[in-house]
Write a protein that holds these residues in place. Structure first.
Motif, PDB file in Angstrom:
ATOM      1  N   ALA A  31      -1.337   0.570 -13.669  1.00 22.51           N
ATOM      2  CA  ALA A  31      -2.402   0.164 -12.758  1.00 22.51           C
ATOM      3  C   ALA A  31      -3.633  -0.274 -13.554  1.00 22.51           C
ATOM      4  N   LEU A 197       1.917   6.937  -6.629  1.00 21.88           N
ATOM      5  CA  LEU A 197       1.722   5.561  -6.160  1.00 21.88           C
ATOM      6  C   LEU A 197       2.637   5.246  -4.975  1.00 21.88           C
ATOM      7  N   VAL A 279      -6.980   3.385  -7.215  1.00 23.33           N
ATOM      8  CA  VAL A 279      -5.802   2.608  -7.633  1.00 23.33           C
ATOM      9  C   VAL A 279      -4.926   2.260  -6.416  1.00 23.33           C
ATOM     10  N   ASN A 280      -4.697   3.244  -5.546  1.00 23.68           N
ATOM     11  CA  ASN A 280      -3.834   2.975  -4.389  1.00 23.68           C
ATOM     12  C   ASN A 280      -4.484   1.984  -3.422  1.00 23.68           C
ATOM     13  N   ILE A 283      -3.771  -1.359  -4.954  1.00 23.61           N
ATOM     14  CA  ILE A 283      -2.359  -1.722  -4.794  1.00 23.61           C
ATOM     15  C   ILE A 283      -2.092  -2.150  -3.338  1.00 23.61           C
ATOM     16  N   CYS A 310       3.639   0.108  -8.654  1.00 22.79           N
ATOM     17  CA  CYS A 310       2.985  -1.203  -8.568  1.00 22.79           C
ATOM     18  C   CYS A 310       3.880  -2.238  -9.233  1.00 22.79           C
ATOM     19  N   GLY A 360      -0.586  -4.012  -9.984  1.00 26.54           N
ATOM     20  CA  GLY A 360      -1.591  -2.943 -10.054  1.00 26.54           C
ATOM     21  C   GLY A 360      -2.919  -3.427 -10.604  1.00 26.54           C
TER      22      GLY A 360
END
Ligand SMILES: Cc1ncc(COP(=O)(O)O)c(C=O)c1O
Length: 376
Positions: A31, A197, A279-280, A283, A310, A360
């Motif tokens: 990511a 993730l 991060v999510n 994504i 990702c 990512g």
């Protein structure tokens, strides 16, 4: 020495050639990263002081005790002594497979896979594929898994969420695999580097080390945390004799981790929820971009967003084939993908008309604009 039996690592060779030359890395499995300054902003006073006062000598071989405690806290029922740190996931994976599979013993290994899991196993013993098949939405057929077990099967090695497909086993399948290992007292090696993730948190699997004494969980700062440059990975396992074997191997490899990386990993783990939610979020937004992109180009690609990670493994429908297409895209337009031939396996047939895409990173929209212009 088994290293002689290892084939070239196709994926890492591909990245070695292109990762820092291609303008758009739309192949990466990690990511979006952050700078040291951004990470230090998340530090509490104690960690900030530890960073400022860090002496750059050797560090404790198993890994910094506080780092191991923070890693252990991400597992139910484990403590710091159940964790050994390594130089990235790669070193942990190597040591764990060396320590669990004796010469000539048999293993089951998920396919397609990150090549080292299969290659290291095959350098030691024999193996049978646990194939994730596209026509089954990359799920495992448990009957086929049972049929693949042999009297000399000592290890089941799986990777969920999976590289390159982004597939996740169901909770029932994961537990059934562990039960199969437990029936024979076999090791269960679980590469969990993409955990965290999952698009739907309900699909997040428990960690192997929580469920089974011979369950070995592989984790890392590289993927979900986006901190691959720290080169901090770990093995979590409740079998202390196994951890001692891993330490004996590590003493021939990295010996100990880098002190600065250990403190930065501690900071990231304390800020875990914040980092994973950022991060999510990125994504999720990128998946929406890809859904729209591939919907506009149904004549060229077959795309199904994966349930986790990702990375995904879409099909290329063009007549030139995925290899030639990926080469043309990177050579001519600076857009890096990974053709599925890179994921070829000695254990199973991997479709050759696919490519791994990574989503990512923060510059995906720009990369897709450039990619889209190549169609006109
Ligand atoms: C499934 C899997 N395991 C292990 C690794 C190695 O991770 P690291 O680069 O952090 O050592 C990777 C890297 O791509 C991976 O995809």
């Amino acid at each position: 020495m088994t290293a002689a039996a290892l084939p070239p690592f196709r994926l890492e060779h591909h990245f070695g050639k292109w990762e820092f030359r291609a303008r758009y890395n739309v192949a990466a499995s990690d990511a979006q990263t952050m700078t040291v300054a951004q990470l230090l902003e998340l530090a509490d006073d104690a960690d900030r002081k530890a960073w400022d006062e860090l002496a750059l000598g050797y560090t404790q071989m198993e890994g910094d005790p506080e780092l191991r405690a923070r890693i252990a806290a991400t597992y139910r029922g484990l403590d710091a002594d159940d964790v050994v740190c390594f130089a990235g996931a790669e070193e942990g994976l190597w040591c764990a497979l060396q320590a669990t599979l004796g010469s000539g013993e048999h293993a089951l290994v998920t396919t397609p896979n990150y090549q080292s899991m299969e290659a290291v196993v095959l350098s030691l013993g024999t193996a049978t594929a646990l194939p994730l098949r596209s026509e089954r939405d990359w799920t495992l057929d448990l009957d086929a898994v049972r049929a693949a077990m042999r009297p000399q099967t000592r290890l089941i090695a799986v990777n969920f969420p999976n590289n390159p497909t982004g597939a996740v086993a169901s909770h029932e399948t994961f537990r059934a695999l562990i039960d199969l290992a437990a029936e024979r007292d076999a090791w269960f090696f679980s590469d969990e580097v993409y955990r965290g993730l999952e698009r739907d948190p309900a699909t997040r699997l428990p960690q192997a080390a929580e469920l089974y004494e011979r369950g070995i969980s592989l984790g890392v700062m590289s993927k979900a945390y986006g901190l691959a440059g720290l080169r901090v990975g770990w093995i979590a396992c409740r079998d202390r004799a196994l951890l001692a074997k891993l330490m004996a191997l590590k003493q021939y490899l990295s010996i100990c981790n880098s002190g600065p990386a250990e403190i930065l990993s501690r900071i990231a783990l304390k800020a875990r929820e914040h980092i994973l939610s950022r991060v999510n979020g990125l994504i999720d937004a990128n998946v929406r971009l890809l859904d729209a992109f591939f919907a506009r180009h149904r004549d060229r690609f077959e795309w199904n967003a994966p349930p986790a990670a990702c990375i995904a493994f879409p099909r290329y429908l063009g007549r030139e084939g995925a290899d030639a297409y990926c080469e043309r895209l990177v050579e001519g337009h600076g857009i890096l993908l990974v053709p599925s031939s890179i994921f070829a396996s000695e254990l199973a047939t991997i479709p050759t008309d696919r490519f791994r895409i990574g989503f990512g990173r923060a510059n995906l929209a720009e990369a897709l604009d450039v990619w889209e212009r190549t169609f006109s």
